[in-house]
Design a protein around this motif. Structure first.
Motif, PDB file in Angstrom:
ATOM      1  N   GLU A 142       1.177  -1.163   0.236  1.00  0.00           N
ATOM      2  CA  GLU A 142       0.635  -0.049  -0.104  1.00  0.00           C
ATOM      3  C   GLU A 142       0.855   0.985   0.114  1.00  0.00           C
ATOM      4  OE1 GLU A 142      -3.306   2.758  -0.680  1.00  0.00           O
ATOM      5  OE2 GLU A 142      -3.068   0.629  -0.796  1.00  0.00           O
ATOM      6  N   ARG A 164       2.950   1.776  -3.145  1.00  0.00           N
ATOM      7  CA  ARG A 164       1.425   1.969  -4.296  1.00  0.00           C
ATOM      8  C   ARG A 164       1.144   3.988  -4.015  1.00  0.00           C
ATOM      9  NH1 ARG A 164      -2.776  -2.978  -4.030  1.00  0.00           N
ATOM     10  NH2 ARG A 164      -2.131  -4.138  -5.547  1.00  0.00           N
ATOM     11  N   ASP A 207       1.586   6.482  -6.874  1.00  0.00           N
ATOM     12  CA  ASP A 207       0.936   7.828  -7.564  1.00  0.00           C
ATOM     13  C   ASP A 207       1.234   9.158  -6.798  1.00  0.00           C
ATOM     14  OD1 ASP A 207      -1.339   5.970  -8.062  1.00  0.00           O
ATOM     15  OD2 ASP A 207      -2.383   5.664  -6.041  1.00  0.00           O
ATOM     16  N   ARG A 212       6.964   1.239  -9.171  1.00  0.00           N
ATOM     17  CA  ARG A 212       6.044   0.421 -10.251  1.00  0.00           C
ATOM     18  C   ARG A 212       7.390  -1.125 -10.223  1.00  0.00           C
ATOM     19  NH1 ARG A 212       4.006   4.358 -13.148  1.00  0.00           N
ATOM     20  NH2 ARG A 212       5.752   4.061 -15.022  1.00  0.00           N
ATOM     21  N   LEU A 271       7.723  -2.466  -6.929  1.00  0.00           N
ATOM     22  CA  LEU A 271       6.635  -2.960  -6.842  1.00  0.00           C
ATOM     23  C   LEU A 271       5.928  -4.352  -7.098  1.00  0.00           C
ATOM     24  CD1 LEU A 271       3.651  -2.377  -5.267  1.00  0.00           C
ATOM     25  CD2 LEU A 271       3.179  -1.036  -6.653  1.00  0.00           C
TER      26      LEU A 271
END
Length: 853
Positions: A815, A818, A822, A837, A840
């Motif tokens: 989380e 992410r 963003d 990314r 992740l």
């Protein structure tokens, strides 16, 4: 001194003289002494109950009085000077009320206790006794001969014969003593050396101690001891001892804050302190603070400091004591003293005294030297003259001041105004610009300002009360650049607020705008941003009213800097653009360059890097063209920060190194430290860690030296990051913790966020993940509060990394990652978003912690 007579074993500030233990020696903090015998041969008055803060002086004096070794040779004199063949004369000098007599009597009492002399004689020469005529040497010899038991009928009439008879009597006392001891003579309160010279004893080791407010420097061979006021500890001990001797459990004796205020208002002068203590002892409910308030509000502190026991005599009234010093000056010397002592500031230069008095330089210098010899003035440095606070108060409230004192003070303020204006021209002049011939160069002007700073500030603050509105406004305006560059912010704020009130009262909008601008500099540098904005808005409005475009543009430029500090970047960009436009309209290329330079710095903050580089290059080009090396260095420094953000590290090293060199050349240590701080950051990126640590340590030390805690914390932040790189994690944690604490104290939320984020990294590297998670969580919250989306993205990234180890909190880590992706995308940083990314994806592919087991 040697053996049991050595007094160096008394390293204390408080010597209790009250109690007698016969045969006792110097132990600890108490010197126990017998009372002098009530005979004419031992006529010293009783010593003070206690002697405070004078141990070093007392030891020095006792060193002079101590008997010579048995072979009659003093080892501390040059070869061939035999102490037994002559006499040691000690001359104690100091201003009225400083405690000369107390020191002489204390030394005499100790000498008596140790049995150094066969007789101790005393005569009060009444040189400075209020209401009394000085005692002539002729009469002093009569007093001393009678003390030695000489029949009055046998005392010669003539002074020369009487002096010879006196020396013979001293020799006779020495011969009659079964131990062959000499005689001690204390001649107190001498006015001139003429009173003392006939009292000089003959050979035989006799000792003479003379006290005077003058130095008695014409006494050949005399050892001079100049007494100064007490230090703070000694003054506190004196007041506490006075209070507890009256009431042993007096709680006021422990009120160091209140007593400290009272001490400073008494100028640390022993007599003034004793008088203040008398008031406290008279009224047990009178607090030191309340007594200090009375002195502070009194029309004249000197008049207030008179012993409450009205029958005690003028010796316990400061004005009467100081009057006697003035009475011994000729009229011209007295007028010079009253003028010099009435001037604002702690010291006065000889050139300023020449202007003040109207006397030729050589003549006024000689008068000032006479006043210093009389202990009415001090000479803290060559060509500079000071006066004790209470003597200054005495002079300002003298009932018969010099007839033209007001005109003299007006001349002095005119002189200061003209010279400060000339010095300011030199400091701000660009190559080729004309400057005043009052100074040969910038360095001389800067040196004069540094020497005169405290006096000039005091003059600016005193000018309104002296009715000199011009000096009240011009001095602060012309001091603004010097005080701001030197980070003398307290001084600059005081004079600017004073000048603003005067300018507003007389309706001088132009000057008022200038002092509002200077005040804004102080308020921004001390991080009072809302007040700084108000100050600059006042300046903008007033400059616009009077049509002063250059001043208005500079106010807009400065306003933009405050808005950057508040991270109100859009408003800051508009303010700097406005400054550029007004400077351009006014044809002020140099000012426009400064505005472009500041605009580049704010464009960097909003990641408009190409525009920022263009702004800095434009600024640098103009600064270089007009020969402003300091502005050129500022442009290089700001450009270096942009190049770091663009990861063009080699270029950044070049421009930042050049900035360091130029700042050093022009003597701007604070800006040099800022450049070293930036250089350290880029050296870290190049893995030149040792060089980075050296650069950042240098920056931190300079910031600490100049008292810029906020910038010092920034240097700690950068230093901590390098220490992590070289695995010095404990040191890194200390550096980031220190930075975080300072940023929190000064209310810099954004920098505090940076420090929390960096602290979390260091903690994670040490495996202290729970603490790291807390630190990164705090950073995320603070970044979010300040609106720094890019910084918040980095904090979420680091939080995700701290949550990852072991895979136990993988869902939280995902989380966090992410959120980071963003936020990086929202700022347009696609490079960081792509990296996040990929990271992740790897985390999501890892097995759960339970599966791995």
């Amino acid at each position: 001194m040697s053996g049991e007579d050595t007094f160096s074993q008394v390293p204390t500030a408080h010597i209790d003289m009250r109690w007698i233990v016969a045969g006792g020696d110097v132990i600890g903090q108490v010197v126990n002494l017998p009372r002098p015998l009530p005979t004419a041969l031992f006529s010293l008055p009783p010593p003070p109950d206690r002697l405070v803060g004078r141990v070093a002086d007392l030891e020095a004096l006792l060193g002079e009085l101590a008997p010579a070794p048995e072979d009659g040779m003093r080892t501390d004199l040059p070869q061939g000077e035999n102490a037994s063949s002559g006499v040691v004369v000690s001359a104690l000098a100091g201003m009225g009320g400083v405690g000369k007599t107390a020191l002489a009597l204390a030394a005499g009492a100790i000498a008596h206790h140790k049995g150094w002399f066969c007789a101790e004689l005393f005569v009060d020469l009444r040189g400075y006794t209020p209401g009394s005529e000085p005692l002539s040497a002729h009469m002093a010899l009569d007093v001393l001969l009678r003390q030695m038991g000489v029949d009055p009928e046998d005392i010669p009439v003539g002074e020369t014969e009487r002096s010879s008879f006196y020396r013979s009597a001293l020799a006779a006392l020495e011969r009659a003593d079964d131990r062959g001891r000499p005689v001690l003579v204390v001649a107190d309160n001498a006015n001139t050396a003429a009173q003392v010279k006939p009292l000089l004893p003959g050979p035989g080791g006799h000792k003479l101690v003379a006290t005077s407010r003058g130095g008695l420097h014409s006494l050949a061979g005399a050892r001079h001891v100049d007494l100064d006021v007490l230090d703070l500890d000694g003054a506190l001990a004196l007041l506490a001892a006075e209070l507890t001797s009256h009431t042993p459990e007096d709680p006021r004796a422990k009120d160091e804050m209140g007593l400290g205020r009272l001490i400073e208002l008494c100028g640390r002068l022993p007599l003034a302190l004793e008088i203040a203590a008398a008031y406290l002892k008279r009224n047990p409910r009178l607090t030191p603070d309340r007594m200090a308030d009375r002195l502070e509000k009194a029309a004249s502190r000197v008049d207030k400091l008179a012993d409450p026991d009205r029958g005690i005599g003028k010796e316990r009234a400061l004005r009467a004591v100081f009057d006697t010093s003035l009475e011994h000056l000729d009229r011209g010397e007295a007028e010079v003293f009253l003028l010099v002592a009435s001037t604002p500031g702690p010291t006065l230069g000889t050139a300023a005294a020449e202007v003040l008095t109207g006397l030729p330089f050589e003549e006024v210098e000689e008068v000032l030297e006479e006043l210093a010899a009389a202990h009415l003035l001090t000479q803290p440095a060559a060509g500079r003259w000071g006066v004790h606070d209470l003597l200054a108060d005495y002079a300002r409230h003298h009932p018969d001041p010099p007839a033209e004192r007001d005109l003299a003070l007006e001349r002095l303020l005119d002189y200061y105004t003209a010279v400060v204006r000339a010095a300011d021209q030199h400091l701000q002049a660009l190559p080729g610009q004309s400057t005043s011939n009052l100074f040969p160069d910038r360095e001389t002007a800067s040196g004069w300002l540094e020497a005169e700073r405290a006096t000039l500030v005091a003059a600016a603050l005193a000018a309104p009360g002296l009715g000199h509105a011009g000096a009240a406004m011009v001095l602060p305006l012309c001091l603004g650049f010097y005080l701001g560059r030197g980070r003398h912010f307290e001084d600059l704020e005081q004079v600017s607020r004073s000048a603003q009130r005067v300018a507003h009262a007389v309706g001088d909008a132009y000057s008022e705008a200038g002092v509002w601008t200077n005040l804004g500099v102080v308020l921004r540098r001390t991080r009072r941003f809302d007040e700084a904005i108000d100050a600059y808005i006042h300046a903008c409005d007033l400059y616009h009213q009077v049509g002063e475009a250059r001043g208005e543009a500079q106010a807009w430029n400065n306003l933009g800097l405050v808005l950057v500090d508040l991270r109100r970047f859009d408003e800051a960009i508009r303010a700097h653009f406005r400054a550029c436009e007004v400077f351009e309209q006014a044809g002020e290329a140099h000012g426009e360059a400064g505005a472009w330079n500041n605009l580049g710095a704010v464009l960097r903050q909003v990641r408009r890097f190409d525009e920022a580089i263009g702004a800095h290059f434009r600024a640098h080009e103009v600064f270089q063209r007009v020969g402003d090396a300091h502005g050129e260095a500022q442009a290089w420094n700001n450009l270096g920060s942009v190049l770091i953000d663009l990861r063009r590290f080699d270029e950044a090293v070049g421009v930042l190194s050049r900035a360091c060199e130029v700042f050093q050349q022009v003597g701007d240590a604070h800006s040099e430290a800022q450049a070293w701080n930036n250089l350290g950051a880029v050296l870290r990126q190049l893995d030149r860690f040792d060089e980075a640590i050296d650069a950042l340590s240098r920056a931190r030390e300079v910031f600490h030296h100049v008292g810029d805690a906020h910038s010092e914390a920034r240097a700690w932040t950068n230093l901590g990051a390098v220490l992590v790189d070289v695995s010095r994690f404990d040191e890194a944690i200390q550096a980031h913790t220190r930075a975080r604490e300072v940023f929190h104290q000064v209310g810099d939320v954004h920098s505090e966020a940076v420090a929390w984020n960096n602290l979390g990294v260091a903690l994670a590297d040490l495996g202290r993940f729970d603490e790291a998670i807390d630190a990164h969580t705090r950073a995320c919250d603070l970044y979010h509060r300040t609106g720094d989306t890019h910084g918040e993205a980095g904090a979420w990234r680091n939080l995700g990394a701290a949550l990852t180890p072991g895979g136990v909190r993988r869902a939280e880590a995902v989380e966090a990652m992410r959120r980071s992706v963003d936020l990086y995308e929202a700022t347009g940083d696609e490079e960081q978003a792509l990296l996040m990314r990929e990271l992740l994806a790897r985390i999501q592919q890892e097995p759960d912690a339970d599966d791995s087991t």
